[in-house]
Design a protein around this motif. Structure first.
Motif, mmCIF file in Angstrom:
data_model
loop_
_atom_site.group_PDB
_atom_site.id
_atom_site.type_symbol
_atom_site.label_atom_id
_atom_site.label_comp_id
_atom_site.label_asym_id
_atom_site.label_seq_id
_atom_site.Cartn_x
_atom_site.Cartn_y
_atom_site.Cartn_z
ATOM 1 N N ARG A 1 36.855 30.967 50.219
ATOM 2 C CA ARG A 1 37.782 32.089 50.425
ATOM 3 C C ARG A 1 37.232 33.071 51.447
ATOM 4 O O ARG A 1 36.030 33.105 51.739
ATOM 5 C CB ARG A 1 38.105 32.781 49.105
ATOM 6 N N ALA B 1 37.682 37.274 51.856
ATOM 7 C CA ALA B 1 38.189 38.365 51.018
ATOM 8 C C ALA B 1 38.039 39.711 51.716
ATOM 9 O O ALA B 1 37.193 40.522 51.349
ATOM 10 C CB ALA B 1 37.445 38.364 49.679
ATOM 11 N N PRO B 2 38.843 39.969 52.736
ATOM 12 C CA PRO B 2 38.679 41.227 53.460
ATOM 13 C C PRO B 2 39.215 42.426 52.679
ATOM 14 O O PRO B 2 40.075 42.285 51.812
ATOM 15 C CB PRO B 2 39.535 41.010 54.719
ATOM 16 N N SER B 3 38.681 43.581 52.983
ATOM 17 C CA SER B 3 39.272 44.831 52.504
ATOM 18 C C SER B 3 40.265 45.262 53.574
ATOM 19 O O SER B 3 39.864 45.432 54.725
ATOM 20 C CB SER B 3 38.191 45.893 52.338
ATOM 21 N N GLU C 1 41.173 42.498 49.193
ATOM 22 C CA GLU C 1 40.433 43.308 48.225
ATOM 23 C C GLU C 1 40.814 44.776 48.456
ATOM 24 O O GLU C 1 40.133 45.506 49.157
ATOM 25 C CB GLU C 1 38.940 43.021 48.335
ATOM 26 N N TYR D 1 34.970 46.558 42.091
ATOM 27 C CA TYR D 1 34.861 45.364 42.936
ATOM 28 C C TYR D 1 33.987 44.284 42.306
ATOM 29 O O TYR D 1 34.356 43.102 42.291
ATOM 30 C CB TYR D 1 34.329 45.768 44.327
ATOM 31 N N VAL E 1 35.839 40.665 41.787
ATOM 32 C CA VAL E 1 35.451 39.531 42.616
ATOM 33 C C VAL E 1 35.087 38.321 41.747
ATOM 34 O O VAL E 1 35.443 37.179 42.047
ATOM 35 C CB VAL E 1 34.291 39.962 43.560
ATOM 36 N N ARG F 1 30.019 34.844 53.001
ATOM 37 C CA ARG F 1 30.294 36.242 53.357
ATOM 38 C C ARG F 1 29.084 36.827 54.063
ATOM 39 O O ARG F 1 28.025 36.199 54.142
ATOM 40 C CB ARG F 1 30.655 37.036 52.094
ATOM 41 N N LEU G 1 26.045 41.647 51.621
ATOM 42 C CA LEU G 1 26.439 41.563 50.212
ATOM 43 C C LEU G 1 25.459 40.746 49.373
ATOM 44 O O LEU G 1 25.673 40.553 48.172
ATOM 45 C CB LEU G 1 27.857 40.979 50.090
HETATM 46 N N1 GLU Z 1 35.772 42.706 50.301
HETATM 47 C C1 GLU Z 1 34.410 42.555 50.723
HETATM 48 C C2 GLU Z 1 34.276 43.035 52.152
HETATM 49 O O1 GLU Z 1 35.253 43.085 52.880
HETATM 50 C C3 GLU Z 1 33.944 41.126 50.671
HETATM 51 C C4 GLU Z 1 33.638 40.701 49.304
HETATM 52 C C5 GLU Z 1 33.183 39.271 49.162
HETATM 53 O O2 GLU Z 1 33.318 38.475 50.098
HETATM 54 O O3 GLU Z 1 32.711 38.968 48.059
HETATM 55 O O4 GLU Z 1 33.176 43.384 52.554
#
Ligand code: GLU
Length: 302
Positions: free
Chosen positions: A6, A8-10, A42, A178, A182, A196, A200
């Motif tokens: 996946r 998962a952008p904010s 997200e 979050y 997640v 990612r 993170l």
């Molecule tokens: N939403 C997070 C971001 O944009 C990414 C979270 C993830 O990939 O677990 O930095």
């Protein structure tokens, strides 16, 4: 359930070349291993109107395609809240009334790792709790962690052991955190491969630990190097033309952007124009660079 990767952008703004590069990698890891590929917005934090639509358009312009539907975390608040309620009913959470400042100033608990929640509200008496509630401060909910460290396995970095503390699973404003969302979403979508940015990495042990607490096998992780500006600070939109729209306005085509990103990943020669299918045929995770990509103003020129 189909195994999946996946992105998962904010949806807080337009994706820049650093975000696009991470998205491309997530797509390459997933599609070259026969996985489904989900896009998850997200959006529990600050969002910008229309940013989701723009982000999807930019991903599509690079040739990235995904399985439908695109999910939005704000559509799943009830799911997160029911998990918070289950953990709470099982006595596995506590209410925390601390401000950020109080946490920073509190003496750390004996043997606790640096930066860990100091445990201030972990064992409040009913009277202490009542007093704090009467003072009107809305509590966050924290998980009672039973470990101080947890080890995850990362395809790029090997085994990584990091701190787990009593982290927040529901914020003081009532919005699920979050770190909880997640984990629930990855499990619900069959995501067994998380690709990612390596900013993170330090949250992976907490998330993997929570996954095991909820009965889900943790995913495999691939934390990929960040994209930095010429001062070696994480790339941001203040660094000039770094979005597809800004680069297009400067005369740089999307095909060129994709090709330069590919070059930075060792997947294209200098000056070569490639499409995403060519990248998939060349992709080898073991050969990816381990260093950040430094984007200087001339990277996209010429
Ligand atoms: N939403 C997070 C971001 O944009 C990414 C979270 C993830 O990939 O677990 O930095």
């Amino acid at each position: 359930m189909t195994a999946a990767g996946r992105f998962a952008p904010s949806p807080s703004g337009t994706l820049h070349v650093g975000n696009l590069r991470t998205a491309l990698l997530a797509w390459l890891f997933a599609r070259t291993t026969g996985r489904a590929f989900w896009i998850r917005m997200e959006n529990l934090d600050r969002t910008a109107r229309g940013a989701d639509v723009q982000q999807l358009a930019d991903l599509a312009a690079l040739g990235i395609e995904w399985d439908e539907p695109v999910s939005y975390q704000t559509d799943r608040l009830d799911v997160y809240r029911s998990v918070i309620a289950e953990l709470t009913d099982a006595g596995e959470t506590f209410e925390c009334f601390c401000t950020r400042r109080e946490i920073l100033e509190a003496p750390s608990a004996p043997h606790a790792p640096d930066g860990a929640y100091p445990g201030t509200c972990r064992n409040l008496t009913d009277a202490q709790r009542a007093e704090k509630i009467a003072a009107g401060r809305p509590p966050a909910i924290r998980l009672r962690a039973a470990v101080a460290y947890f080890t995850v396995s990362d395809t790029q970095l090997g085994e990584y052991t990091g701190m787990v503390d009593d982290f927040v699973i529901c914020r003081g404003d009532g919005i699920p955190a979050y770190n909880l969302a997640v984990v629930i979403d990855d499990a619900a979508q069959g995501v067994d491969q998380v690709v990612r940015g390596d900013d993170l990495l330090s949250s992976a042990p907490r998330q993997a630990y929570l996954a095991t607490r909820l009965g889900h096998p943790p995913p495999s992780y691939s934390h990929v190097p960040m994209v930095l500006n010429n001062k070696h600070i994480r790339l941001s939109k203040r660094d000039g033309a770094v979005t597809l729209a800004d680069l297009a306005a400067a005369g740089v085509s999307t095909a060129t952007v994709l090709s330069r990103i590919a070059e930075s990943l060792g997947l294209a020669d200098h000056g070569e124009i490639v499409d995403i299918a060519a990248l998939a045929s060349r992709f080898d995770p073991a050969a990816l660079p381990r260093e950040p990509w430094i984007v200087t103003p001339d990277v996209f020129a010429g």
